[in-house]
Each structure stands twice: as C-alpha cells, then as structure tokens.
Design a protein around this motif. Structure first.
Motif: not given
Length: 589
Positions: A51-57, A64-70, A128-141
């Motif tokens: 609802k609040v993030a840029h559509e790219s997220y 980027t193949g990031i799973s919600v579950d693992s 940590d991996i939440i910050h970098e993997g779930a934060g940085h990685a999706p936006i670079i798409a």
C-alpha cells in the motif's frame, strides 16, 4: 575463496581487495526462530508495503526470487539477479564505506548474512539479511534505480575520507553489534554510544565521504519518492523495518523535497529518523548525485583536492592534465598563487595511465615515494605537454640534453634527460633524468645520489580521489575487522524452543492436519516458554487455516494474556493476529 553461493561473472571480476570481505552464507546456521522472524517481517511488509511502497518493491520481490516464507539463499538470488545484471555477496556486518560503494560500482549487492534477533524484530541498527535482502534487492529490479545505485557506487568509492572517518566507522560498527547482540550490558552499550557521540562531535569539517554517505542514507537507505503530501517508500532501511515504515508515514516525521542540501544533514543510525527526503522520481536522484560529484575533488582537482588527500592520510590518486596518474599516500604540497606547484608522496607509489600501471613504475620501483613539479615553465606560454617535437627541440627538452627547467613558483629541475614517456595523444607525460637535482629555493627536493629522477608532466591537477588508479598496483588485502558480529547465546531452553519452532514449520510445510500435534506444542510453550509470542502467532495461523476453533480460541486467549504481561510486544502480537484474522476481532472476553 570458499563460498556458500554460486558465483557468476560479476562476482568473478571483483578485485581481490573486495573479495576479502566476502564470507560464506552458511545457510544451515539459520535457526527455526530466524526463519520465523524473517517470515513475520516479510508477511507484515508485503501486506503493508503493497500500500505504501513504490510499485517497484512488490514487483522486485518476484523478480529477485525473494520468498516471503524462507530466508533467501544466495544460490537462488544470484541465479535470478544475474538476469537483471546484478549479483549478491555475503559479508559480516558493516564494511568500510568506500568498499561498500565500490561493490555497488561493480553491480554487486553487499548483504550482511546475519539476521536480527526476535527481540529486535522491528528494527536493528546492525545490517542484516532482512535489511539488505528484503530492502535493497527488490528495488534494484527498477532499471532507473539500479543505474543510480551503480553510479553512486562508482562516484562514492572515489570520495576522499578524513583521517577520523574510519575511526567513526569502527565505533559505529561496534555499537551496532552490541545493540543487536544478546547479553550486552547497558554499561557496554552506553560506553560505545559515548564514543560514537564524542567522535561525531569532533569530526571537524565533513569530508567528501561523510557528505556523500549522508546522500546515500537519505536516498538508498531512507528515501521516499513521489510528493511531500503523498510519498511512497523506496529506501531499504524503511522497507526492512516494520516499525519505521509505519512511523515514517505519520506527520511526526517531517518530509522535505530532496536536494543536494541532504548532503549536509547528518543522521543517527540508532534512532528513528525525525525527517526524510522525498524525490519526485528516480531520475532526480541521479541529477543530485551528479551535482554533488561536480563539487568533488574527483572532478575539480586543484590545490584543494591535493590537500584533501594529504589530510586523509590514506592511499589516493591525483591525475594530471596529461592523464598521468600518481597513486600513493600524499604527504606534502608546495603551493603558489593558489595552485599546487609540487606534490610529494611517501612510501610505495605507482604511476598509471588510464587506470593501468605504467611498465616499470610500480611500487617496487617507487618504494620510497614520488615527488614532481606541476605547472608551466617560467617565461614560456606553452606547457611542456603541448609542445610539438620542434618546440621540445628548441627548449632542449630532448634526449641526452643537460637542461635546467624552472617552473612557475620556483621549483627547478636540473639534469640530463634520458627519455620521455608519451600518452596516447603523443603528449609527453613523464621525463626521466639522470644526475638530477630538484630544488625549491634553498630546499633540496631531489639530489643525484638518489638515482634516476622521474618527473611527471602536467600543467595542472585535474582530479584527486581516494584509492589507487590501478587496483592491482597495491596490496590492498589488509582488512582485519576490529570487531566480529556476536552470535546468539545457545542455552538448553533456547534449544528446546527452537525445536518447537521447527515442528510448527514442518507441520505448515507438510500441510499436516493432525490437530493433536499442534495442541501438544501449544501446551509445551504455555508451560515452558510463556514469554514467547511469535510461535503463538504461528500456531494461531495454522489453527485458523484448518478451522480448529477450540485451539484457535485458546491461542487467542494466550496471546491476549501475553500482551498484558509483555506490553512492549503487544503491537507486534496485534500485527500478527490481524494478518491472520483479517477483519475478525482480535480480542476475547
């Protein structure tokens, strides 16, 4: 180097001094509680950030193949990131800012592979991996943002630091480790905070690195996009913090149009940010970056740039108007009328052209430093580099000639010319002398007994920047962390709790419909782990999915009681219950 992730061409082409920071991911080190923390944060994030993030997220999570579950594996991430021209590597916490940005210049994301503790599920000052993997990685798409990130790295890694910057980096790294670690005493944390505060208050004039790190913080880490009245989130620090992503959208956080003024706004990594900057679009980020770069010594060179390198007391490079690059630790400059007329390095020095070391001019040859005049000759309008062969002959700047060259400002070079080295345009950029004396007034800068003298040719210093021109010229594999991240304390009770988390995860993944198994686990946590809340949320999810009403009601009652006993996590419990129950009431009478 052993690694726990698939390599790809982007990682393979990294220079050795960056590879020294890479560590194996060791996926088996992630515990069931770690996986539950990841899953809770990601489920909350995807629900709220859609609802609040840029559509790219949200699009980027899929790309980027990031799973919600693992927790993501570097294997999977690198296979998919390769498709968008990027890669990812694991590191241990904070790494030096120049190195962090240089990784970006190579299209490589640096990911701190540790994960925050359950107690710090909303926010951790440690990467940590939440910050970098779930934060940085999706936006670079997003291609425009990815190019900004790459370009930022390319420019940022050339920013000149002050001698105090590295000391501050070490202090912040240690503070972030202590704040994230279990068992850190208030005394330890306070001592670390005091050191950071003391250093921050005595930094002097902010260095280029300090100012560009501010830009990085207010964009890549904590950036908003859109309008001040209706912003969206794209900064990784906000995307990865379920607490601050909500807080930042309130009126309590001031929203400011993004401009180069953000370079002078400092930040506190351990606290929520009181103001954030809003860029109208990703292209605007690049415009501000270029505006900043135009003021860096990288592009302005000159006396001020040389002085910045001297003040940094670190390896740096100057590039002359001929393209000759001198890399070393600069220790002295002689100036005249606001211009450098002589530069001096101490210790190992290398000469390069177009980022490639000149043959015979490496650190073994220039092991004791390098000094050279800069500028024009007295009474001659044309600079040496612009002289034609006829001009050079006329002024005796010629092989085997004994000559005295007097430069504007007073530096004199007297000796026998051996040969000259030319650049691709045919301009002389280096002259070799024997039996040479170099003086400035009464001061002797070089004398014949010291051997062959190599004089750089250039009428001005065009560029000054951190690091060497040719990364292969110096042994830069010197990274010895002052501190290591602190792992979780393993107790018998913690081990038992981890087993319960694993059992619930297995029940969910196997779609086991046996309610008695879940009831037994629930009974165990009530009896032996009554201060835990996240496993209760996970049990509630399964009970709700399988319509086990009695168990569901009992778990809701347990969670409500836990909220009363632990008010500091009440909002987290509510958040988890709302995800599961949606529009159902979360309280029971």
């Amino acid at each position: 180097m052993e690694s726990a992730f698939e390599t790809n061409p982007l990682i393979e082409r990294l220079p050795e001094h960056l590879k020294q920071f890479i560590k194996p991911q060791n996926y088996e080190d992630y515990t069931p509680i770690n996986q539950a923390v990841w899953r809770y944060v990601m489920r909350k994030n995807v629900d709220y950030l859609s609802k609040v993030a840029h559509e790219s997220y949200v699009e980027g999570l899929q790309k980027t193949g990031i799973s919600v579950d693992s927790i993501p594996s570097m294997y999977g991430m690198n296979r998919i990131l390769k498709e968008i021209g990027w890669a990812a590597v694991a590191v241990d916490g904070f790494i030096p800012p120049n190195s962090f940005m240089e990784f970006q210049a190579y299209n490589v994301l640096v990911i701190a592979s540790d994960i925050r503790q359950l107690e710090h599920i909303e926010y951790t000052p440690a990467p940590d991996i939440i910050h970098e993997g779930a934060g940085h990685a999706p936006i670079i798409a997003n291609p425009e943002y990815a190019e900004y990130l790459r370009r930022f790295g390319e420019i940022g890694c050339k920013a000149i630091s002050s001698a105090k910057d590295y000391e501050l980096y070490e202090a912040i790294r240690w503070l972030s480790i202590l704040k994230e670690a279990e068992g850190s005493s208030e005394e330890e944390i306070k001592k670390a905070e005091n050191l950071v505060n003391e250093l921050q208050q005595n930094m002097g004039e902010p260095s280029e690195m300090a100012r560009i790190r501010n830009l990085h913080w207010w964009t890549v880490e904590y950036g908003l996009i859109g309008t001040v009245e209706n912003p969206k989130i794209y900064g990784a620090g906000l995307l990865s913090s379920i607490g601050e992503s909500t807080w930042c959208m309130t009126d309590a956080v001031k929203k400011i149009p993004y401009s180069i003024a953000a370079a002078d706004q400092s930040f506190d990594i351990t606290k929520p940010q009181p103001q954030l900057y809003v860029t109208p679009d990703f292209a605007h980020l690049s415009l501000v970056l270029e505006e900043f770069a135009n003021k860096m010594a990288l592009r302005t060179g000159g006396l001020e740039g040389v002085k910045k390198l001297i003040d940094s007391k670190a390896l740096g490079t100057i590039e002359l108007s001929t393209g000759l690059q001198v890399s070393g630790v600069f220790t002295n400059v002689i100036e005249h009328e606001g211009k450098p007329i002589y530069i001096q390095t101490s210790g190992k020095t290398a000469l390069s052209y177009r980022e490639k070391e000149l043959v015979g001019h490496g650190t073994e040859y220039h092991a004791e430093g390098f000094g050279s005049p800069i500028g024009k000759l007295v009474g001659i309008n044309i600079a040496i580099e612009e002289m034609s062969p006829r001009d050079l002959r006329a002024y005796d700047i010629y092989e085997s000639e004994v000559v005295t060259l007097e430069f504007e400002g007073g530096v004199k070079v007297s000796g026998e010319i051996v040969t000259g080295t030319r650049n691709l345009q045919g301009k002389i950029m280096l002259i070799k002398f024997k039996n040479c004396t170099v003086t400035y007034g009464e001061q002797v800068l070089f004398q014949p007994e010291w051997g062959i003298y190599d004089m750089a040719v250039g009428k001005e210093v065009m560029s000054c920047y951190a690091g060497p021109a040719d990364v292969n010229s110096f042994d830069m594999i010197t990274h010895v962390p002052s501190s290591q991240t602190i792992k979780s304390i393993i107790s018998e009770k913690r081990t038992q709790l981890e087993k319960l988390y694993a059992e619930v995860r297995n029940l969910r993944e196997s779609n086991n419909k046996e309610v008695t198994l879940l009831e037994a686990i629930f009974e165990n946590i009530q009896k032996n782990h009554s201060d835990d809340w996240l496993l209760g949320v996970e049990i509630l999810e399964l009970a709700n999915q399988n319509q086990w009403k009695d168990l569901k009601d009992n778990v809701v009652f347990y969670l409500e009681k836990t909220k009363d006993n632990r008010p500091e996590v009440a909002h987290l419990i509510d958040g988890g219950m709302q995800l599961i129950l949606q529009n159902e009431p979360v309280s029971v009478s």
